[in-house]
Design an enzyme around this catalytic site. Structure first.
Site, short mmCIF file in Angstrom:
data_model
loop_
_atom_site.label_atom_id
_atom_site.label_comp_id
_atom_site.label_asym_id
_atom_site.label_seq_id
_atom_site.Cartn_x
_atom_site.Cartn_y
_atom_site.Cartn_z
N ALA A 110 -51.19 45.64 -48.87
CA ALA A 110 -51.53 46.55 -48.07
C ALA A 110 -52.22 45.95 -46.66
CB ALA A 110 -52.39 47.63 -48.53
N CYS A 139 -50.50 43.12 -60.17
CA CYS A 139 -49.74 42.75 -58.90
C CYS A 139 -50.55 41.84 -57.92
CB CYS A 139 -49.84 44.21 -57.80
SG CYS A 139 -48.51 43.99 -56.56
N ARG A 171 -45.87 41.61 -47.20
CA ARG A 171 -46.58 42.68 -48.09
C ARG A 171 -47.95 42.52 -48.45
NH1 ARG A 171 -47.94 40.17 -52.00
NH2 ARG A 171 -48.77 42.20 -52.80
N ASP A 221 -53.57 50.62 -52.33
CA ASP A 221 -52.69 50.88 -51.11
C ASP A 221 -53.15 51.91 -50.64
OD1 ASP A 221 -50.64 49.28 -53.26
OD2 ASP A 221 -50.05 48.87 -51.02
P1 RI2 Z 1 -54.06 43.78 -50.50
C1 RI2 Z 1 -49.66 45.73 -52.74
O1 RI2 Z 1 -48.48 46.47 -52.48
C2 RI2 Z 1 -50.17 45.98 -54.06
O2 RI2 Z 1 -49.75 47.14 -54.44
C3 RI2 Z 1 -51.47 45.72 -53.95
O3 RI2 Z 1 -52.38 45.79 -55.02
C4 RI2 Z 1 -51.82 46.36 -52.75
O4 RI2 Z 1 -50.77 46.25 -51.87
C5 RI2 Z 1 -53.17 45.78 -52.06
O5 RI2 Z 1 -53.14 44.56 -51.58
P2 RI2 Z 1 -46.98 45.77 -52.14
O6 RI2 Z 1 -47.03 45.50 -50.81
O7 RI2 Z 1 -54.37 44.83 -49.21
O8 RI2 Z 1 -46.90 44.71 -52.85
O9 RI2 Z 1 -55.53 43.93 -51.19
O10 RI2 Z 1 -46.05 47.14 -52.68
O11 RI2 Z 1 -53.66 42.70 -50.41
#
Ligand code: RI2
Length: 320
Positions: free
Chosen positions: A18, A125, A16, A194
């Site tokens: 983005a 997050c 997980r 995201d």
């Molecule tokens: P980086 C995550 O989504 C969060 O919403 C977080 O802020 C975003 O991706 C960007 O994360 P999820 O996969 O790419 O937890 O900066 O639903 O790590």
């Protein structure tokens, strides 16, 4: 095969974030291309296109995923030999992974300049890009403190506080609903993204818009850390970003829900923060006001990117 396994892990959120999702997709396409035993050029292309759509169907919101898939798959329709097509996929996947990692490092450098000695930062997050800015500021010797939210229902905040703790950063862990109670103790909000739409709206983990709203009310600046491949070219053409709604069981166990016949659990994973709530978006190309999202899309992504994403998502939300 590598691709279905990766797709499953992205869907279940074992992979997980983005940026990580985008890199995992590029890696899976590369490994899939290398492992393919397709006998003809045509069979190979069909196999790779199927692999791309499997990955695209996993989670609909993070634009980094279709952007990465498109970059890796770009030009596979050209009249080349099977080995040339395969080599192209491998090269572009490696290049995407490398530049994505480099982008996070550059964002750390640009973003940390906006964090002052003595600042208290709130984050929501678990964003690799946002945390890279906070950690860089700490490594530069700035005395900082962080408020990190819990992030119901998947508790990504636990990953964030572990990272901050291990980096030696003083951290306060709060429930999501305590944001407004603590916002006056905060100097700066730093979150990830995201997706960023052409009008500068930021799609990020559910609750981000509430954090930004509280920050605006308290006159606290909001900084978003986002690689350029999180910008969504197709929003220029009016396409909307689909907001993923995940199973209700993530919020309320089925064993309880089954007795509550009149209750429906709603579990959107993301929300949209309008550009007016955001002071700065830090990309690997530098820090821009959200109103300049168009320029990033025009100069660094181009209009044709996201063709593979075109098949994705209907009913959605775009910007404000
Ligand atoms: P980086 C995550 O989504 C969060 O919403 C977080 O802020 C975003 O991706 C960007 O994360 P999820 O996969 O790419 O937890 O900066 O639903 O790590």
């Amino acid at each position: 095969m590598i691709v279905p396994e990766t797709a499953e892990k992205i869907k279940r959120m074992e992979i997980r974030g983005a940026g990580r999702i985008a890199r995992a997709a590029a890696e899976a396409l590369r490994d899939g291309a290398l492992a393919s035993r397709a006998p003809t050029n045509e069979a190979f292309r069909l196999e790779m296109e199927h692999a791309a759509s499997l990955l695209l169907a996993t989670r609909p919101t993070a634009v980094s995923l279709p952007n990465a898939v498109h970059m890796v798959m770009a030009g596979i329709e050209k009249p080349l030999t099977l080995e040339e097509v395969r080599a192209g996929i491998v090269t572009r996947a490696d290049e995407f992974i490398r530049s994505s990692q480099h982008a996070v490092e550059q964002i750390a450098g640009f973003g940390s300049r906006h964090i002052r000695d003595g600042d208290t930062i709130m984050t929501h997050c678990n964003s690799e890009a946002a945390l890279s800015c906070i950690i860089a500021a700490h490594r530069e010797g700035k005395e900082i403190e962080v408020f990190a939210t819990e992030v119901r229902p998947r508790n990504q905040g636990l990953v964030t506080i572990r990272t901050l703790n291990d980096a030696g950063i003083k951290t306060n862990f709060i429930v999501d609903s305590a944001v407004r109670s603590f916002i006056h103790d905060v100097d700066l909000v730093v979150v990830g993204a995201d997706a960023v739409t052409v009008n500068g709206a930021v799609v990020n983990k559910i609750g981000t818009s509430q954090v930004a709203h509280a920050a605006v009310e308290a006159r606290v600046n909001v900084m978003v850390a986002a690689e350029t491949y999180k910008f969504a070219p197709r929003t220029t053409l009016g396409e909307l970003i689909e907001i993923e709604e995940r199973p209700g069981s993530e919020v309320l166990p089925d064993a309880i829900a089954k007795d509550l016949k009149n209750v429906t659990v709603r579990n959107p994973a993301f929300d949209v923060t309008p550009a007016e709530y955001i002071d700065l978006i830090v990309t690997e190309k530098g820090a821009i006001p959200p109103q300049m999202a168009y320029v990033i899309i025009r100069d660094y992504l181009g209009w044709d990117i996201g063709e593979f994403g075109a098949a994705l998502g209907t009913g959605a939300l775009n910007g404000a």
